[in-house]
Design an enzyme around this catalytic site. Structure first.
Site, PDB file in Angstrom:
ATOM      1  N   PHE A 124      33.995  55.744  51.503  1.00  0.00           N
ATOM      2  CA  PHE A 124      34.385  54.841  52.718  1.00  0.00           C
ATOM      3  C   PHE A 124      35.862  54.561  52.424  1.00  0.00           C
ATOM      4  O   PHE A 124      36.029  53.693  51.505  1.00  0.00           O
ATOM      5  CB  PHE A 124      33.458  53.840  53.011  1.00  0.00           C
ATOM      6  CG  PHE A 124      33.752  52.996  54.252  1.00  0.00           C
ATOM      7  CD1 PHE A 124      33.557  53.587  55.367  1.00  0.00           C
ATOM      8  CD2 PHE A 124      34.763  51.825  54.364  1.00  0.00           C
ATOM      9  CE1 PHE A 124      33.611  53.088  56.737  1.00  0.00           C
ATOM     10  CE2 PHE A 124      34.925  51.293  55.636  1.00  0.00           C
ATOM     11  CZ  PHE A 124      34.442  51.710  56.650  1.00  0.00           C
ATOM     12  N   LEU A 126      38.821  52.182  53.293  1.00  0.00           N
ATOM     13  CA  LEU A 126      39.270  51.220  54.201  1.00  0.00           C
ATOM     14  C   LEU A 126      40.375  50.052  53.593  1.00  0.00           C
ATOM     15  O   LEU A 126      41.470  50.353  53.954  1.00  0.00           O
ATOM     16  CB  LEU A 126      38.058  50.203  54.771  1.00  0.00           C
ATOM     17  CG  LEU A 126      38.630  49.118  55.728  1.00  0.00           C
ATOM     18  CD1 LEU A 126      39.546  49.571  56.850  1.00  0.00           C
ATOM     19  CD2 LEU A 126      37.517  48.107  56.088  1.00  0.00           C
ATOM     20  N   PRO A 129      46.173  48.603  49.001  1.00  0.00           N
ATOM     21  CA  PRO A 129      46.798  47.632  48.031  1.00  0.00           C
ATOM     22  C   PRO A 129      47.420  46.386  48.812  1.00  0.00           C
ATOM     23  O   PRO A 129      47.253  45.282  48.314  1.00  0.00           O
ATOM     24  CB  PRO A 129      48.044  48.446  47.744  1.00  0.00           C
ATOM     25  CG  PRO A 129      47.669  49.805  47.706  1.00  0.00           C
ATOM     26  CD  PRO A 129      46.755  49.944  48.810  1.00  0.00           C
ATOM     27  N   GLY A 132      42.987  43.824  52.251  1.00  0.00           N
ATOM     28  CA  GLY A 132      41.605  43.559  51.912  1.00  0.00           C
ATOM     29  C   GLY A 132      40.858  43.030  53.037  1.00  0.00           C
ATOM     30  O   GLY A 132      40.263  43.639  53.918  1.00  0.00           O
ATOM     31  N   SER A 133      40.568  41.597  52.954  1.00  0.00           N
ATOM     32  CA  SER A 133      39.789  40.898  54.154  1.00  0.00           C
ATOM     33  C   SER A 133      40.416  41.348  55.410  1.00  0.00           C
ATOM     34  O   SER A 133      39.498  41.243  56.301  1.00  0.00           O
ATOM     35  CB  SER A 133      39.697  39.556  53.664  1.00  0.00           C
ATOM     36  OG  SER A 133      39.118  39.332  52.510  1.00  0.00           O
ATOM     37  N   ILE A 338      21.078  31.018  27.984  1.00  0.00           N
ATOM     38  CA  ILE A 338      19.807  30.994  27.275  1.00  0.00           C
ATOM     39  C   ILE A 338      19.647  32.032  25.971  1.00  0.00           C
ATOM     40  O   ILE A 338      18.953  31.589  25.084  1.00  0.00           O
ATOM     41  CB  ILE A 338      18.785  31.224  28.090  1.00  0.00           C
ATOM     42  CG1 ILE A 338      18.404  30.266  29.268  1.00  0.00           C
ATOM     43  CG2 ILE A 338      17.384  31.509  27.623  1.00  0.00           C
ATOM     44  CD1 ILE A 338      17.397  30.554  30.260  1.00  0.00           C
ATOM     45  N   GLU A 364      32.007  43.810  50.048  1.00  0.00           N
ATOM     46  CA  GLU A 364      31.302  43.748  51.236  1.00  0.00           C
ATOM     47  C   GLU A 364      31.551  42.447  51.966  1.00  0.00           C
ATOM     48  O   GLU A 364      30.951  41.902  52.756  1.00  0.00           O
ATOM     49  CB  GLU A 364      30.044  43.946  51.026  1.00  0.00           C
ATOM     50  CG  GLU A 364      29.091  44.277  52.127  1.00  0.00           C
ATOM     51  CD  GLU A 364      29.307  46.005  52.672  1.00  0.00           C
ATOM     52  OE1 GLU A 364      29.495  46.225  53.816  1.00  0.00           O
ATOM     53  OE2 GLU A 364      29.266  46.827  51.535  1.00  0.00           O
ATOM     54  N   SER A 367      33.035  35.748  49.801  1.00  0.00           N
ATOM     55  CA  SER A 367      32.105  34.590  50.017  1.00  0.00           C
ATOM     56  C   SER A 367      32.770  33.755  51.094  1.00  0.00           C
ATOM     57  O   SER A 367      32.088  33.171  52.326  1.00  0.00           O
ATOM     58  CB  SER A 367      31.940  33.612  48.803  1.00  0.00           C
ATOM     59  OG  SER A 367      31.093  34.279  48.170  1.00  0.00           O
ATOM     60  N   GLU A 368      33.978  33.498  51.207  1.00  0.00           N
ATOM     61  CA  GLU A 368      34.819  33.032  52.188  1.00  0.00           C
ATOM     62  C   GLU A 368      34.776  33.526  53.462  1.00  0.00           C
ATOM     63  O   GLU A 368      34.584  33.043  54.649  1.00  0.00           O
ATOM     64  CB  GLU A 368      36.345  32.898  51.578  1.00  0.00           C
ATOM     65  CG  GLU A 368      36.794  32.169  50.550  1.00  0.00           C
ATOM     66  CD  GLU A 368      36.252  32.751  49.218  1.00  0.00           C
ATOM     67  OE1 GLU A 368      36.049  32.106  48.330  1.00  0.00           O
ATOM     68  OE2 GLU A 368      36.024  34.002  49.149  1.00  0.00           O
TER      69      GLU A 368
END
Length: 380
Positions: A124, A126, A129, A132-133, A338, A364, A367-368
């Site tokens: 895909f 899209l 450079p 982005g968002s 751990i 995908e 978070s923002e």
């Protein structure tokens, strides 16, 4: 599903995928990670088994089932290797769902059926450079020239880009209509002018091949226009809510793997005369990790169930993606902690889980972006 229990069919499918991943994928993970290659033979095997078509109606060449089962597929594979899961998501989601919903009969026959059978691998295109968002800021153009379009531009961070057989490609056909002027094309990667200019090396997800693509006077027929209509990107964007749900399932997969590794280590490692799992500090870490993994899984299943009912679930999909991806970072961080020094060396898999999890809040939709979507769904 209202009680968040799997049906017999879903549970049987989950166990079948887990068995396949343990038998076919797990023994090859170290080799694939070291060589940074995607195993096309395993991809084709999944096609023969019908797993690539899970959640897709049989009339399109799919295997039936539902979104919950597709999430189970991605979680179980992500539990063994996140990179392989990422490559599958790029194919079964972004490279096939738009074809199902908007492709012409010819496009479905030429690309969709072979894709679901594992005979063709899709990508895909899209991100660019400088884009982005904000997808509307892409610069790739497709100019009509008689019975063809001439495409010029570039793409970056393209999963499967180095090895794909076809590409779902976004390009402006009308720059005067910001966003609305973006069209989608189904392009054969062997088309003259389609150039894989670079294979990207990454912090994690080494089994997923990621590329920079360039299009230099690439001429494609009018029939390559998805659905035969210009300005179809808005429709394709609407299908991304399903991608967020399956992405969340992959986050659950790597979280589960990290939790299991930490539990095993805590039961075996001795310090100060007892197993470290007996110390309250470690017990509480593991208890919180288990709580968050199970809560993330529940959010994924609920969003998938809503999707299967045909209920709009933009908010639930964004919540599942946001929460599960951030849980993946916290759980893999604690799993490494751990393990102590052993968690920092490559002989133990938790360092890979830690590296792989870092990408989850970026791809995908960051978070923002998920927070923006959730706030918008709340009417803010």
């Amino acid at each position: 599903m209202l009680g968040f229990t799997l049906s017999e069919e879903q549970e049987a499918f989950r166990l079948a995928v887990r068995d396949w991943a343990a038998r076919a994928l797990a023994p090859r993970v170290e080799e694939l990670e070291a060589t940074e290659t995607f195993p096309l033979d395993l991809f084709r095997e999944l096609g023969r088994l019908g797993y690539l078509g899970v959640g897709i109606p049989e009339e399109y060449g799919g295997s039936g089932g539902d979104m919950v089962m597709r999430c189970l597929l991605i979680e179980e594979i992500g539990r063994v290797n996140c990179g392989f899961g990422a490559a599958l998501l790029g194919h079964v989601g972004l490279a096939t769902i738009p074809l199902i919903k908007f492709g012409t009969a010819e496009q479905k026959e030429r690309y969709l059926r072979p894709a679901l059978a594992g005979e063709m691998l899709g990508c895909f295109g899209l991100s660019e450079p400088n884009s982005g968002s904000d997808a509307t800021s892409i610069r790739t153009t497709a100019v009509r020239d008689g019975d063809a379009y001439v495409i010029n531009g570039s793409k970056i961070f393209i999963t499967n880009g180095t090895i794909a057989d076809y590409c779902m490609l976004a390009a402006y056909t009308d720059r005067s209509r910001r966003g609305a002027g973006i069209s989608m094309f189904v392009v054969d990667t062997k088309t003259p002018g389609f150039v894989v200019s670079k294979k990207l090396r990454k912090l994690g997800h080494h089994t997923s091949e990621t590329a920079v693509l360039a299009f230099e006077g690439m001429r494609v027929p009018v029939s390559a226009l998805l659905g035969g209509v210009e300005g179809g990107f808005a429709q394709v964007a609407s299908t991304l809510e399903g991608g967020r749900i399956t992405h969340a399932a992959r986050s659950v997969g790597v979280s589960q793997a990290a939790l299991e590794a930490a539990l095993q280590y805590a039961r075996e490692r001795e310090q100060f005369g007892q197993k470290i799992g007996k110390f309250q500090a470690i017990k509480f870490k593991l208890a919180r990790m288990a709580m968050e993994v199970e809560t993330a899984r529940t959010a994924v299943w609920r969003a998938a169930w809503l999707f299967d009912q045909g209920v709009p679930c933009m908010r639930e999909a964004a919540m599942a993606k946001l929460f599960a991806s951030e849980v993946a970072q916290r759980v893999t961080w604690e799993a490494l902690q751990i393990h102590g020094g052993y968690g920092y060396i490559t002989e133990f898999p938790v360092e890979r889980f830690f590296r792989d999890a870092r990408l989850m809040t970026i791809t995908e939709g960051t978070s923002e972006i998920q927070l923006i979507l959730i706030a918008r769904e709340l009417g803010l």
